[in-house]
Design an enzyme around this catalytic site. Structure first.
Site, PDB file in Angstrom:
ATOM      1  CG  ASN A   1     -12.265  -2.046   5.371  1.00  0.00           C
ATOM      2  OD1 ASN A   1     -11.964  -0.873   5.602  1.00  0.00           O
ATOM      3  ND2 ASN A   1     -11.911  -3.028   6.170  1.00  0.00           N
TER       4      ASN A   1
ATOM      5  CB  CYS B   1      -5.091   7.490   5.833  1.00  0.00           C
ATOM      6  SG  CYS B   1      -4.426   7.920   7.426  1.00  0.00           S
TER       7      CYS B   1
ATOM      8  N   GLY C   1     -15.883  -2.886  10.034  1.00  0.00           N
ATOM      9  CA  GLY C   1     -16.748  -3.493  11.052  1.00  0.00           C
ATOM     10  C   GLY C   1     -17.104  -4.954  10.820  1.00  0.00           C
TER      11      GLY C   1
ATOM     12  CD  GLN D   1      -2.802   1.566   2.142  1.00  0.00           C
ATOM     13  OE1 GLN D   1      -2.348   1.835   3.248  1.00  0.00           O
ATOM     14  NE2 GLN D   1      -4.100   1.531   1.893  1.00  0.00           N
TER      15      GLN D   1
ATOM     16  N   GLY E   1      -9.884  -5.712   9.273  1.00  0.00           N
ATOM     17  CA  GLY E   1      -8.715  -5.126   9.910  1.00  0.00           C
ATOM     18  C   GLY E   1      -8.606  -5.513  11.373  1.00  0.00           C
ATOM     19  NE  ARG E   2     -11.267  -1.206  13.637  1.00  0.00           N
ATOM     20  CZ  ARG E   2     -12.252  -0.331  13.712  1.00  0.00           C
ATOM     21  NH1 ARG E   2     -12.333   0.489  14.742  1.00  0.00           N
ATOM     22  NH2 ARG E   2     -13.164  -0.253  12.747  1.00  0.00           N
TER      23      ARG E   2
HETATM   24  C1  LIG Z   1      -4.134   0.678  13.877  1.00  0.00           C
HETATM   25  C2  LIG Z   1      -4.725   0.941  12.512  1.00  0.00           C
HETATM   26  C3  LIG Z   1      -3.892   1.381  11.495  1.00  0.00           C
HETATM   27  C4  LIG Z   1      -4.412   1.596  10.204  1.00  0.00           C
HETATM   28  N1  LIG Z   1      -3.561   1.932   9.201  1.00  0.00           N
HETATM   29  C5  LIG Z   1      -4.030   2.014   7.919  1.00  0.00           C
HETATM   30  C6  LIG Z   1      -3.150   2.184   6.824  1.00  0.00           C
HETATM   31  O1  LIG Z   1      -1.911   2.248   6.958  1.00  0.00           O
HETATM   32  N2  LIG Z   1      -3.721   2.254   5.587  1.00  0.00           N
HETATM   33  C7  LIG Z   1      -5.064   2.179   5.380  1.00  0.00           C
HETATM   34  O2  LIG Z   1      -5.540   2.242   4.235  1.00  0.00           O
HETATM   35  N3  LIG Z   1      -5.918   2.003   6.397  1.00  0.00           N
HETATM   36  C8  LIG Z   1      -5.424   1.891   7.657  1.00  0.00           C
HETATM   37  N4  LIG Z   1      -6.278   1.620   8.675  1.00  0.00           N
HETATM   38  C9  LIG Z   1      -7.715   1.400   8.377  1.00  0.00           C
HETATM   39  C10 LIG Z   1      -7.962  -0.110   8.102  1.00  0.00           C
HETATM   40  O3  LIG Z   1      -7.274  -0.525   6.951  1.00  0.00           O
HETATM   41  C11 LIG Z   1      -9.466  -0.394   7.916  1.00  0.00           C
HETATM   42  O4  LIG Z   1      -9.925   0.317   6.799  1.00  0.00           O
HETATM   43  C12 LIG Z   1     -10.281   0.009   9.135  1.00  0.00           C
HETATM   44  O5  LIG Z   1      -9.680  -0.453  10.331  1.00  0.00           O
HETATM   45  C13 LIG Z   1     -11.723  -0.528   9.049  1.00  0.00           C
HETATM   46  O6  LIG Z   1     -11.727  -1.939   9.012  1.00  0.00           O
HETATM   47  P1  LIG Z   1     -12.065  -2.827  10.322  1.00  0.00           P
HETATM   48  O7  LIG Z   1     -13.347  -2.287  10.882  1.00  0.00           O
HETATM   49  O8  LIG Z   1     -12.176  -4.220   9.811  1.00  0.00           O
HETATM   50  O9  LIG Z   1     -10.928  -2.618  11.286  1.00  0.00           O
HETATM   51  C14 LIG Z   1      -5.798   1.415   9.964  1.00  0.00           C
HETATM   52  C15 LIG Z   1      -6.622   0.996  11.006  1.00  0.00           C
HETATM   53  C16 LIG Z   1      -6.097   0.744  12.263  1.00  0.00           C
HETATM   54  C17 LIG Z   1      -7.007   0.246  13.364  1.00  0.00           C
END
Ligand SMILES: Cc1cc2nc3c(=O)[nH]c(=O)nc-3n(C[C@H](O)[C@H](O)[C@H](O)COP(=O)(O)O)c2cc1C
Length: 330
Positions: free
Chosen positions: A203, A92, A205, A62, A225-226
Site C-alpha cells: 500500500n 494510524c 502511492g 477494520q 486509498g486516495r
Molecule cells: C482521509 C484518509 C483517512 C484514512 N483513514 C484510515 C483508517 O481509518 N485506517 C487506516 O488504516 N488507514 C487510514 N488511512 C490510510 C490509508 O488506508 C492508506 O494507508 C494511505 O492513504 C496510503 O494509501 P494511498 O497512497 O493509496 O492513499 C486514511 C487515509 C486517508 C487519506
C-alpha cells in the site's frame, strides 16, 4: 494465492454509502470499513456502527484498539454482523489515536499486539489481518520490520498489509504522514521474499493499473486509498485489466444503479449529500467532470438537498460528459 486488490480503510470516506457505490463499479475488489474503535463497539450503538448492505460484500472490518479482550469481542461481533475479515489498524499515526494507544504507536509494543491478535483469532473464525507501516520515527531498518512481522506471524495471522512508508509519531500531522516519509517498496518486496507463506499486500502511492501489475509480480496484493476515493472509476480499469472482467457499467449506468439505493436510504433517514458526496470524482479526467462536480456541490452536497432532485440527476448525468453544455444549464 489469488491476486488481490483492496480499497484502503479511510476515515470519513469508506463508510457504507461509499462502499455500496464502489461495489457498483467493481465486484472483485475487497472493501474495508473506516477504522472503528473496539471501545466504541463495546459501549456504543452496534447496529449504527456496524450494519451494512449485503451487496457491499466482501467487506473487511477494520478495528482500532489495544485491549485484547475488547478487540476479541469486537471481532466476534463483526463476524455476527456478516463481515468477511477483521483487520487491526497498526498504521494510524494521529496524536489522538496515540493518546488512546492504538494505531502506529503499537509497532513499539509487539508483545501486546501479539496478545491482541491471538485473542482475536481465538474469538472469530474469520481471517484476522494486520495493516501496518514499515517503521516509525528513527526505527526504519528492515531487521526491525522483519522481527515485528515474525512476532505477529506467531499468532496465526497470515495477511499483512504494509503501507510502504514509516510513521512519524508526534512530529507530523496525519496528512503529512501520508505524504512526507518516502515510499520504500523494496522493503515490502523483501518481506514477501522472506515470508513466502504470508500474504503480503502493498500500500501507498499506487495510482495506475500499470503500477498495480508491476507490484503484483512481487507481492500478493495491492491496496489503493486516495486514488480510488478521488477517481473511483479506476476500479473499472482494474476490473478489466487485473480481473479480466469485461462486464463493466458505464459511469451513467452506475448513477442509474445508485438511484434506487439512494431513494431507499432517504426513506430510512439518510441525507442525500451523505451518499452523493462520494460520487464527486466519478467523472474525473472526463470532459464534463467540472460540470458534474459543480452540479453536485450546488444541488446534492448541501445539507438540505431536496429528495426530488434525485429524479433530476439522470438528466444531468446524460449531460455531464458534454463539457460544451456547461453554463447552459443549472
Ligand atoms: C482521509 C484518509 C483517512 C484514512 N483513514 C484510515 C483508517 O481509518 N485506517 C487506516 O488504516 N488507514 C487510514 N488511512 C490510510 C490509508 O488506508 C492508506 O494507508 C494511505 O492513504 C496510503 O494509501 P494511498 O497512497 O493509496 O492513499 C486514511 C487515509 C486517508 C487519506
Amino acid at each position: 494465492m489469488d491476486r488481490k486488490v483492496c480499497v484502503a480503510p479511510m476515515m470519513d470516506c469508506t463508510d457504507r454509502h461509499e462502499r455500496f457505490f464502489l461495489r457498483l463499479i467493481s465486484k472483485n475488489v475487497l472493501l474495508y470499513t473506516e477504522m472503528i474503535v473496539s471501545e466504541a463497539i463495546d459501549r456504543g450503538d452496534k447496529k449504527k456502527l456496524l450494519s451494512f448492505n449485503i451487496r457491499e460484500k466482501p467487506v473487511a472490518l477494520q478495528l482500532g484498539g489495544s485491549s485484547p479482550k475488547l478487540l476479541a469481542n469486537a471481532s466476534r461481533i463483526g463476524e455476527d454482523f456478516g463481515y468477511d475479515e477483521i483487520n487491526l489498524n497498526l498504521g494510524c499515526p494521529s496524536k489522538k489515536v496515540q493518546k488512546n494507544k492504538f494505531g502506529a504507536c503499537l509497532i513499539k509494543e509487539p508483545i501486546l499486539v501479539a496478545e491482541c491478535l491471538s485473542e482475536m483469532c481465538a474469538k472469530t473464525k474469520l481471517p484476522v489481518t494486520v495493516k501496518t507501516r514499515i517503521g516509525y520515527d528513527d526505527v526504519e531498518d528492515y531487521e526491525s520490520l522483519f522481527n515485528f512481522i515474525k512476532t505477529l506471524k506467531s499468532t496465526g495471522v497470515k495477511t499483512f498489509i504494509i503501507h510502504s512508508r514509516k510513521a512519524m509519531l508526534g512530529k507530523f500531522t496525519p496528512k503529512q504522514n501520508l505524504n512526507i516519509p518516502p515510499l520504500k517498496y523494496e522493503m515490502v518486496y523483501k518481506l514477501k521474499k522472506d515470508f513466502k507463506d504470508l500474504e503480503i499486500i502493498i500500500n501507498g502511492g499506487i495510482s495506475s493499473t500499470d503500477q498495480i501489475k508491476n507490484h503484483l509480480n512481487k507481492v500478493d496484493g495491492v491496496m489503493l486509498g486516495r486514488t480510488v476515493y478521488h477517481s473511483p472509476y479506476i476500479l473499472a480499469d482494474i476490473e478489466k485489466e487485473i480481473f479480466d472482467n469485461d462486464k463493466i457499467s458505464s459511469r451513467q449506468e452506475i448513477i442509474e444503479n445508485l438511484i434506487p439505493y439512494v431513494k431507499n436510504e432517504i426513506k430510512k433517514g439518510t441525507r442525500l449529500n451523505q451518499i452523493m458526496r462520494h460520487t464527486i470524482g466519478l467523472f474525473h479526467g472526463q470532459t464534463g467532470s467540472n460540470f458534474w462536480k459543480r452540479y453536485l456541490s450546488k444541488n446534492m452536497c448541501v445539507r438540505d438537498a431536496d429528495v426530488k432532485k434525485i429524479d433530476h440527476i439522470m438528466d444531468k448525468v446524460k449531460l455531464a460528459p458534454q463539457a460544451h453544455l456547461e453554463g447552459q444549464i443549472d
